[in-house]
Design a protein around this motif. Sequence first.
Motif, PDB file in Angstrom:
ATOM      1  N   VAL A  58       0.335  -0.940  -0.389  1.00  0.00           N
ATOM      2  CA  VAL A  58      -0.174  -0.214   0.250  1.00  0.00           C
ATOM      3  C   VAL A  58       1.004   1.164   0.196  1.00  0.00           C
ATOM      4  O   VAL A  58       0.707   2.180  -0.621  1.00  0.00           O
ATOM      5  N   LEU A  59       1.718   0.940   0.519  1.00  0.00           N
ATOM      6  CA  LEU A  59       3.003   2.688   0.716  1.00  0.00           C
ATOM      7  C   LEU A  59       3.538   2.819  -0.199  1.00  0.00           C
ATOM      8  O   LEU A  59       3.720   3.791  -0.991  1.00  0.00           O
ATOM      9  N   VAL A  60       3.718   1.572  -1.100  1.00  0.00           N
ATOM     10  CA  VAL A  60       4.631   1.806  -2.713  1.00  0.00           C
ATOM     11  C   VAL A  60       3.424   2.389  -3.654  1.00  0.00           C
ATOM     12  O   VAL A  60       3.518   3.300  -4.207  1.00  0.00           O
ATOM     13  N   LEU A  61       2.657   1.715  -3.520  1.00  0.00           N
ATOM     14  CA  LEU A  61       0.951   2.589  -4.110  1.00  0.00           C
ATOM     15  C   LEU A  61       1.022   3.888  -4.158  1.00  0.00           C
ATOM     16  O   LEU A  61       0.652   4.507  -4.905  1.00  0.00           O
ATOM     17  N   ALA A  62       0.853   3.814  -2.831  1.00  0.00           N
ATOM     18  CA  ALA A  62       1.012   5.450  -2.408  1.00  0.00           C
ATOM     19  C   ALA A  62       1.677   6.556  -2.512  1.00  0.00           C
ATOM     20  O   ALA A  62       2.094   7.397  -3.086  1.00  0.00           O
ATOM     21  N   PHE A  63       2.993   5.825  -2.058  1.00  0.00           N
ATOM     22  CA  PHE A  63       4.102   6.757  -2.944  1.00  0.00           C
ATOM     23  C   PHE A  63       5.095   6.476  -4.048  1.00  0.00           C
ATOM     24  O   PHE A  63       6.077   8.037  -4.280  1.00  0.00           O
ATOM     25  N   VAL A  64       4.870   5.339  -4.754  1.00  0.00           N
ATOM     26  CA  VAL A  64       5.769   5.711  -5.902  1.00  0.00           C
ATOM     27  C   VAL A  64       5.071   6.009  -7.252  1.00  0.00           C
ATOM     28  O   VAL A  64       5.984   6.281  -8.006  1.00  0.00           O
ATOM     29  N   SER A  65       3.876   4.790  -6.984  1.00  0.00           N
ATOM     30  CA  SER A  65       2.992   4.900  -8.314  1.00  0.00           C
ATOM     31  C   SER A  65       2.385   6.033  -8.544  1.00  0.00           C
ATOM     32  O   SER A  65       2.772   7.272  -7.634  1.00  0.00           O
ATOM     33  N   PRO A  66       2.188   6.026  -9.715  1.00  0.00           N
ATOM     34  CA  PRO A  66       1.611   7.535 -10.454  1.00  0.00           C
ATOM     35  C   PRO A  66       1.146   8.246  -9.607  1.00  0.00           C
ATOM     36  O   PRO A  66       0.492   9.463 -10.015  1.00  0.00           O
ATOM     37  N   LEU A  67       0.079   7.344  -8.520  1.00  0.00           N
ATOM     38  CA  LEU A  67      -1.075   8.421  -7.946  1.00  0.00           C
ATOM     39  C   LEU A  67      -0.220   9.789  -7.335  1.00  0.00           C
ATOM     40  O   LEU A  67      -0.653  10.503  -6.830  1.00  0.00           O
ATOM     41  N   CYS A  68       1.209   9.256  -6.952  1.00  0.00           N
ATOM     42  CA  CYS A  68       1.556  10.415  -6.453  1.00  0.00           C
ATOM     43  C   CYS A  68       1.945  11.304  -7.008  1.00  0.00           C
ATOM     44  O   CYS A  68       1.051  12.792  -7.114  1.00  0.00           O
ATOM     45  N   ALA A  69       2.428  11.971  -7.972  1.00  0.00           N
ATOM     46  CA  ALA A  69       1.967  12.760  -9.429  1.00  0.00           C
ATOM     47  C   ALA A  69       0.324  13.274  -9.169  1.00  0.00           C
ATOM     48  O   ALA A  69       0.347  14.499  -9.805  1.00  0.00           O
TER      49      ALA A  69
END
Length: 251
Positions: A58-69
Amino acid sequence: MGEGIPYCGSGPLPDEIWGRWNGDPVLLGLLAAAGLLILLHPPGGVRRKACAAAAWAVLVLAFVSPLCALSSALFSARALHHLLLIAAAAPLIAAALPDAGPARRPGAGLLVATLAQTAALWLWHMPGPYAAALADGTLYWLMQATLLGSAVLFWSTLRTAAPAGAARLSALLAMVMQMGLLGALLTFVPAPLYAAHFATTLPWGLTPLEDQQLAGLVMWVPAALPYLAAALVPLAGWLAAAHRASPEPQG
């Protein structure tokens, strides 16, 4: 990032989004270290291992994936980002922590944890602090840390309460109510409040007000569901047990 530029970069256009993965070496190094720690020294028990791995994902999804941008462009994506932290990563982290022993009366601890999470959530959704966090990297991470930390405190303290006890149910109901209130305010306020997104929503087919209303709906319904489920599931079990224990009516 420089002064005034969000940590995740400027808001992307739709045709750019899938190329906007976060390559921050410090963040990637910390996540890699956490992943190795989970892999090499996993928490005991299958459930705790699975929760730790799921929290990491979940943390990878939140902070690394394009969701961050995307959260730099859309306030609704930021609401989803915060939802992942407080209602997905936090309870998973709490569940991966060592067991706190038998259920007990949590007393003032659960009240403090509830107030801490409520205060963090409302503080960082006020337009002023929110704008400051997007403009300064240190404040950005302070926002993330206080949201996630207060939520982990809440969910871990909740584990010490009796499953269908009054303190647990009251704390969960309070969280559902304040999530609903924040979501309703964002949905029905007649003007957009978050200047950082005034110029970034139109390429995504949303006006700033529509984006804000969508964020309100995210906070109003999906964000409240984990808290509601945590209250209803043990309560349903308690009611079923009480029903089974009640004497059968005589014919």
